[in-house]
Design a protein around this motif. Structure first.
Motif, mmCIF file in Angstrom:
data_model
loop_
_atom_site.group_PDB
_atom_site.id
_atom_site.type_symbol
_atom_site.label_atom_id
_atom_site.label_comp_id
_atom_site.label_asym_id
_atom_site.label_seq_id
_atom_site.Cartn_x
_atom_site.Cartn_y
_atom_site.Cartn_z
ATOM 1 N N ALA A 407 -22.050 -68.857 -17.936
ATOM 2 C CA ALA A 407 -22.355 -67.631 -17.210
ATOM 3 C C ALA A 407 -24.014 -67.311 -16.912
ATOM 4 O O ALA A 407 -24.455 -66.341 -16.381
ATOM 5 C CB ALA A 407 -21.711 -66.460 -18.000
ATOM 6 N N LEU A 434 -16.636 -67.691 -12.251
ATOM 7 C CA LEU A 434 -17.821 -67.872 -13.102
ATOM 8 C C LEU A 434 -18.644 -69.199 -12.863
ATOM 9 O O LEU A 434 -20.001 -69.051 -13.093
ATOM 10 C CB LEU A 434 -17.576 -67.167 -14.499
ATOM 11 C CG LEU A 434 -18.465 -67.043 -15.323
ATOM 12 C CD1 LEU A 434 -19.326 -65.851 -15.075
ATOM 13 C CD2 LEU A 434 -18.116 -66.826 -16.637
ATOM 14 N N ARG A 441 -20.343 -62.521 -12.354
ATOM 15 C CA ARG A 441 -20.184 -61.895 -13.744
ATOM 16 C C ARG A 441 -20.150 -60.118 -13.533
ATOM 17 O O ARG A 441 -21.352 -59.781 -13.251
ATOM 18 C CB ARG A 441 -21.220 -62.432 -14.446
ATOM 19 C CG ARG A 441 -21.143 -61.738 -16.109
ATOM 20 C CD ARG A 441 -22.271 -62.197 -16.891
ATOM 21 N NE ARG A 441 -23.444 -62.083 -16.197
ATOM 22 C CZ ARG A 441 -24.452 -60.882 -16.365
ATOM 23 N NH1 ARG A 441 -23.663 -59.885 -16.938
ATOM 24 N NH2 ARG A 441 -25.338 -60.831 -15.673
ATOM 25 N N SER A 467 -20.618 -58.856 -23.871
ATOM 26 C CA SER A 467 -22.110 -59.152 -23.406
ATOM 27 C C SER A 467 -22.826 -59.108 -24.752
ATOM 28 O O SER A 467 -22.748 -58.003 -25.397
ATOM 29 C CB SER A 467 -22.692 -58.281 -22.046
ATOM 30 O OG SER A 467 -23.992 -58.425 -22.085
#
Length: 490
Positions: A407, A434, A441, A467
């Motif tokens: 990512a 992704l 994202r 995250s």
């Protein structure tokens, strides 16, 4: 001075003669390689026809099943060797073109010592490849020579009936390989049960090897569907709840039970006795990764291991190139081998094959494939460094996996379980999206759909992604306590 000139001239003449000799031998070797490639291709065509035909027949003979397994194994090994030979021939052709371009340069006569070492190594590699190709060719020739009786007996096996829609599914979204296992499961389900107690067949295998896909594929067979009035899918965690619905179960039923954990012998006896009282001729399929559950089987279990490397590589190549001829992309074909080797090294998950091949098929360029391969390599190294385990092992154990390298942002992925319920309102993105374009994202936490199967039972592999950007800024995630995270950049 004259002596020096004589020595230099003699050396140049000697090297020039050696160069011409090597070029002649290479041309001869190239011709032999092309002849072997043609022979290998012819044998593969014959074997693949037999294997494909066997896959649509009902085979109950155990000896034939063993021979079918040998046939398919030799076939996939042959396909691997065929691609290797084609790439080798492509490289040799490229080298010949380069020599022709540079023939006018006198520098070609001055062959340095390092080149000699390189040439020696090349000769060793060529010799190893010839031995490997000879072995693959010999294996195919042996199975072809011994398959006459197999073909005769195969003609006596009943042919499976397929509707047009089934044929479409079979040729596009297919159940790959597992020829012997499919036949064994079919035989179990279609065999008449003389005992009052339901027959039990455990199917044991690791995560992502295709246990449920195998069952779904076989249960879709017309004769299996007509054999049982209904197919009941149960979860091992709430197995005994079926005891409350005995009044709705009539005639012969097929019970498919998926176990994530072991079950006590007493609970199993209660369930088994319940089926004995309710139905005669019913059958049970146990699906699990736990070998100890094989103790409940009334017949020999089916143990599903990962595909052999040759099978694994063939499937990956087929899915990655799609309708494009791999021979048109020799460099990508070589890189496909690297992908297959990397993915097969740890567990050989079919989910991983489908995930990466889907992404690669969207862009058949060497730059894109190399970029994805580098991301995958860094992803493995990062998780080995942080968690001390391969990502596939972490996922199997339900542990968090770092996906920063896919990512290009500090993220952690966790599989959805009963302890981590799916958040319906969270944004979602597929792993393919992704990987191909990290900019898709979503901000914050989101749902990642790693893979959705195109064939029954159409299982989705869904993960919850969090995250770690805030943690990274604060330094709690970018470094490990007491250790420097050298060589693992974000």
């Amino acid at each position: 001075m004259e002596a020096a000139i004589s020595v230099v001239t003699g050396e140049l003449v000697s090297r020039f003669i050696s160069f011409l000799k090597n070029k002649y031998n290479s041309s001869l070797s190239h011709a032999q390689s092309e002849k072997m490639e043609e022979r290998l291709q012819h044998l593969l065509m014959r074997v693949s026809i037999v294997v494909e035909e066997a896959d649509v027949r009902y085979i109950t003979n155990s000896g034939m099943l063993l021979q079918l397994k040998m046939l398919s194994g030799a076939m996939y090994k042959g396909y691997h060797m065929l691609d290797t030979m084609r790439f080798q021939n492509h490289q040799e052709s490229a080298c010949f073109d380069k020599v022709r371009i540079n023939d006018s340069s006198s520098n070609n006569l001055y062959l340095s010592i390092p080149f000699k070492r390189s040439r020696t190594k090349t000769e060793m590699d060529d010799k190893a490849m010839r031995l490997e190709s000879d072995g693959a060719l010999e294996s195919l020739e042996i199975v072809v020579a011994n398959m006459t009786e197999f073909v005769v007996f195969l003609g006596g096996c009943e042919r499976m009936s397929r509707r047009p829609y089934d044929v479409h599914l079979y040729t596009n979204n297919f159940m790959f390989s597992r020829h012997a296992e499919k036949q064994k499961l079919l035989s179990f389900l279609l065999e008449h049960n003389d005992f009052h107690a339901p027959a039990v067949l455990p199917i044991i295998g690791g995560v992502g090897v295709g246990k449920k896909t195998l069952v779904a594929h076989v249960c879709a067979d017309e004769r299996v569907r007509s054999q049982f009035s209904t197919t009941l899918h149960l979860n091992g965690d709430n197995l005994l709840t079926v005891l409350d619905h005995g009044g709705t179960m009539f005639r012969m039923i097929l019970v498919v039970i998926e176990f994530a954990s072991d079950i006590g012998d007493d609970d199993w006896k209660k369930f088994h006795l319940f089926l004995i009282r309710m139905n005669k001729g019913s059958k049970i399929i146990i699906i699990s990764k736990l070998k100890r559950l094989a103790r409940f089987g009334s017949v020999q279990p089916i143990f599903l291991s990962v595909l052999s490397y040759d099978e694994f590589r063939y499937l990956f190549k087929t899915l990655a190139f799609g309708s494009v001829d791999p021979a048109e992309h020799p460099r990508l074909l070589q890189l496909a081998d690297e992908f297959a080797n990397q993915l097969h090294n740890k567990q050989g998950s079919l989910v991983a094959i489908n995930t990466f091949s889907h992404v690669l098929r969207m862009n058949l360029t060497i730059q894109f494939w190399r970029c994805i391969f580098d991301k995958m390599t860094r992803h493995v190294k990062r998780n080995l460094f942080i968690h001390g385990a391969h990502p596939s092992v972490l996922m199997e154990q339900g542990l968090p996996v770092d996906i920063t390298d896919f990512a290009l942002h500090p993220l952690t992925m966790t599989s959805y379980t009963s302890n981590v319920p799916i958040k319906e309102k969270s944004p979602s993105v597929t792993f393919a999206e992704l990987l191909a374009d990290p900019s898709v994202r979503p901000e914050g936490d989101f749902t990642l759909i790693r893979y959705e199967s195109r064939i029954p039972p159409h299982k989705s592999f869904v993960h919850f992604v969090t995250s770690r950007a805030q943690d990274t800024h604060e330094g709690s995630s970018s470094t490990l306590p007491g250790r420097k995270r050298r060589g693992v950049p974000i």
